[in-house]
Design a protein around this motif. Sequence first.
Motif, PDB file in Angstrom:
ATOM      1  N   GLU A   3       0.716  -1.174  -0.097  1.00  0.00           N
ATOM      2  CA  GLU A   3       0.347  -0.009  -0.153  1.00  0.00           C
ATOM      3  C   GLU A   3       0.762   1.181   0.132  1.00  0.00           C
ATOM      4  O   GLU A   3       0.415   2.264  -0.663  1.00  0.00           O
ATOM      5  CB  GLU A   3      -0.847  -0.064   1.281  1.00  0.00           C
ATOM      6  N   GLN A   4       2.166   1.188   0.650  1.00  0.00           N
ATOM      7  CA  GLN A   4       2.978   2.394   0.631  1.00  0.00           C
ATOM      8  C   GLN A   4       3.447   2.782  -0.701  1.00  0.00           C
ATOM      9  O   GLN A   4       3.320   3.908  -1.175  1.00  0.00           O
ATOM     10  CB  GLN A   4       4.002   1.914   1.754  1.00  0.00           C
ATOM     11  N   TRP A   5       3.753   1.590  -1.568  1.00  0.00           N
ATOM     12  CA  TRP A   5       4.228   1.743  -2.855  1.00  0.00           C
ATOM     13  C   TRP A   5       3.116   2.388  -3.779  1.00  0.00           C
ATOM     14  O   TRP A   5       3.272   3.204  -4.318  1.00  0.00           O
ATOM     15  CB  TRP A   5       4.964   0.513  -3.248  1.00  0.00           C
ATOM     16  N   LEU A   6       2.066   1.830  -3.571  1.00  0.00           N
ATOM     17  CA  LEU A   6       0.806   2.303  -4.489  1.00  0.00           C
ATOM     18  C   LEU A   6       0.421   3.422  -3.956  1.00  0.00           C
ATOM     19  O   LEU A   6       0.377   4.496  -5.158  1.00  0.00           O
ATOM     20  CB  LEU A   6      -0.364   1.361  -4.185  1.00  0.00           C
ATOM     21  N   ILE A  66       3.732  -3.752  -9.065  1.00  0.00           N
ATOM     22  CA  ILE A  66       2.609  -3.737  -8.221  1.00  0.00           C
ATOM     23  C   ILE A  66       1.741  -2.467  -8.584  1.00  0.00           C
ATOM     24  O   ILE A  66       0.462  -2.704  -8.297  1.00  0.00           O
ATOM     25  CB  ILE A  66       2.928  -3.901  -6.758  1.00  0.00           C
ATOM     26  N   SER A  67       2.249  -1.581  -9.197  1.00  0.00           N
ATOM     27  CA  SER A  67       1.304  -0.505  -9.472  1.00  0.00           C
ATOM     28  C   SER A  67       0.967  -0.243 -10.647  1.00  0.00           C
ATOM     29  O   SER A  67       1.470   0.000 -11.524  1.00  0.00           O
ATOM     30  CB  SER A  67       2.306   0.839  -9.100  1.00  0.00           C
ATOM     31  N   GLN A  87      -3.323 -13.733 -17.293  1.00  0.00           N
ATOM     32  CA  GLN A  87      -2.627 -14.790 -17.362  1.00  0.00           C
ATOM     33  C   GLN A  87      -2.462 -15.101 -15.961  1.00  0.00           C
ATOM     34  O   GLN A  87      -1.662 -14.378 -15.248  1.00  0.00           O
ATOM     35  CB  GLN A  87      -1.491 -14.659 -18.001  1.00  0.00           C
ATOM     36  N   ALA A  88      -3.271 -16.200 -15.369  1.00  0.00           N
ATOM     37  CA  ALA A  88      -2.713 -16.795 -14.237  1.00  0.00           C
ATOM     38  C   ALA A  88      -2.600 -15.608 -12.963  1.00  0.00           C
ATOM     39  O   ALA A  88      -1.412 -15.750 -12.324  1.00  0.00           O
ATOM     40  CB  ALA A  88      -1.530 -17.718 -14.479  1.00  0.00           C
ATOM     41  N   GLY A  89      -3.222 -14.897 -12.632  1.00  0.00           N
ATOM     42  CA  GLY A  89      -3.297 -13.764 -11.605  1.00  0.00           C
ATOM     43  C   GLY A  89      -2.869 -12.504 -11.974  1.00  0.00           C
ATOM     44  O   GLY A  89      -2.715 -11.688 -11.099  1.00  0.00           O
ATOM     45  N   PHE A  90      -2.290 -12.334 -13.017  1.00  0.00           N
ATOM     46  CA  PHE A  90      -1.703 -11.063 -13.518  1.00  0.00           C
ATOM     47  C   PHE A  90      -2.459 -10.546 -14.780  1.00  0.00           C
ATOM     48  O   PHE A  90      -2.844 -11.217 -15.800  1.00  0.00           O
ATOM     49  CB  PHE A  90      -0.108 -11.304 -13.855  1.00  0.00           C
ATOM     50  N   ASP A  91      -2.591  -9.077 -14.695  1.00  0.00           N
ATOM     51  CA  ASP A  91      -3.127  -8.408 -15.752  1.00  0.00           C
ATOM     52  C   ASP A  91      -1.627  -7.941 -16.485  1.00  0.00           C
ATOM     53  O   ASP A  91      -0.936  -7.367 -15.752  1.00  0.00           O
ATOM     54  CB  ASP A  91      -4.009  -7.362 -15.197  1.00  0.00           C
ATOM     55  N   GLY A 103       0.955  -7.252 -10.722  1.00  0.00           N
ATOM     56  CA  GLY A 103       0.948  -7.991  -9.625  1.00  0.00           C
ATOM     57  C   GLY A 103       1.891  -8.271  -8.614  1.00  0.00           C
ATOM     58  O   GLY A 103       3.030  -7.606  -8.965  1.00  0.00           O
ATOM     59  N   ASP A 104       1.988  -9.103  -7.805  1.00  0.00           N
ATOM     60  CA  ASP A 104       2.946  -9.385  -7.020  1.00  0.00           C
ATOM     61  C   ASP A 104       3.846 -10.368  -7.507  1.00  0.00           C
ATOM     62  O   ASP A 104       3.822 -11.528  -7.691  1.00  0.00           O
ATOM     63  CB  ASP A 104       2.197  -9.974  -5.552  1.00  0.00           C
ATOM     64  N   PHE A 105       5.173  -9.688  -7.406  1.00  0.00           N
ATOM     65  CA  PHE A 105       6.391 -10.591  -7.767  1.00  0.00           C
ATOM     66  C   PHE A 105       6.631 -12.036  -7.177  1.00  0.00           C
ATOM     67  O   PHE A 105       6.930 -12.947  -7.913  1.00  0.00           O
ATOM     68  CB  PHE A 105       7.823  -9.657  -7.618  1.00  0.00           C
TER      69      PHE A 105
END
Length: 210
Positions: A3-6, A66-67, A87-91, A103-105
């Motif tokens: 959330e800090q980075w976003l 992530i952003s 694809q598999a959890g990632f836009d 998404g989350d690395f």
Amino acid sequence: MTEQWLKRWREGRIGFHRTTLHPALERYWLTLDVPRTAKVLVPLCGKSVDMRWLADAGHPVLGVEISPDAIEQFVAERRQDVLRYYQAGFDIVRQGSIELWLGDFFHLHIRQVAEIEAFYDRASLIALPRPTRQRYAFHLAQLVPPGARGLLVSLTRGEADAGPPYSVSHEEVEQLFSPNFRLTFLEQGPPDARGFIESTWALERRGPIG
């Protein structure tokens, strides 16, 4: 932490972003002897212009970020068609030979990066607090195959626990990566106006017998 980075991206507080090519990338990338068409993984990529340089050099690029603001700003900076898919959890946003995975690395799986042969970290490790850096180094090792090569740019600063960006000592870099990578220290730059000192390392993923 996420959330800090976003929030920083939403508010435009991105002093860590370079608007020009990082000189260490231009100076050392070719010395790694990475195959010209090798696909390059760029964790926590932001909207780094370094990805443009890698793509223009012939490399397909897979950036993970992530952003959504970082990704949208990156593709908006060049007039070029954009392809979007999931694809598999990632836009995923694709522009030319650059894929940006939102998404989350740490959720990235080896099956999704089967074509990766190289990697580049200019602001990933130093974006993470100490407890997460060990996890990052291990996860990167799981994603890249034996023989994969890459560049790591770390930094040190007077306040070791202040950040991000966080100070990562040479000893910590060696502790984190030496179990799975061969490390070569390349250079240490002069302090910048904020007292940050960047260091550049070449890494090569070890094989099963080291």
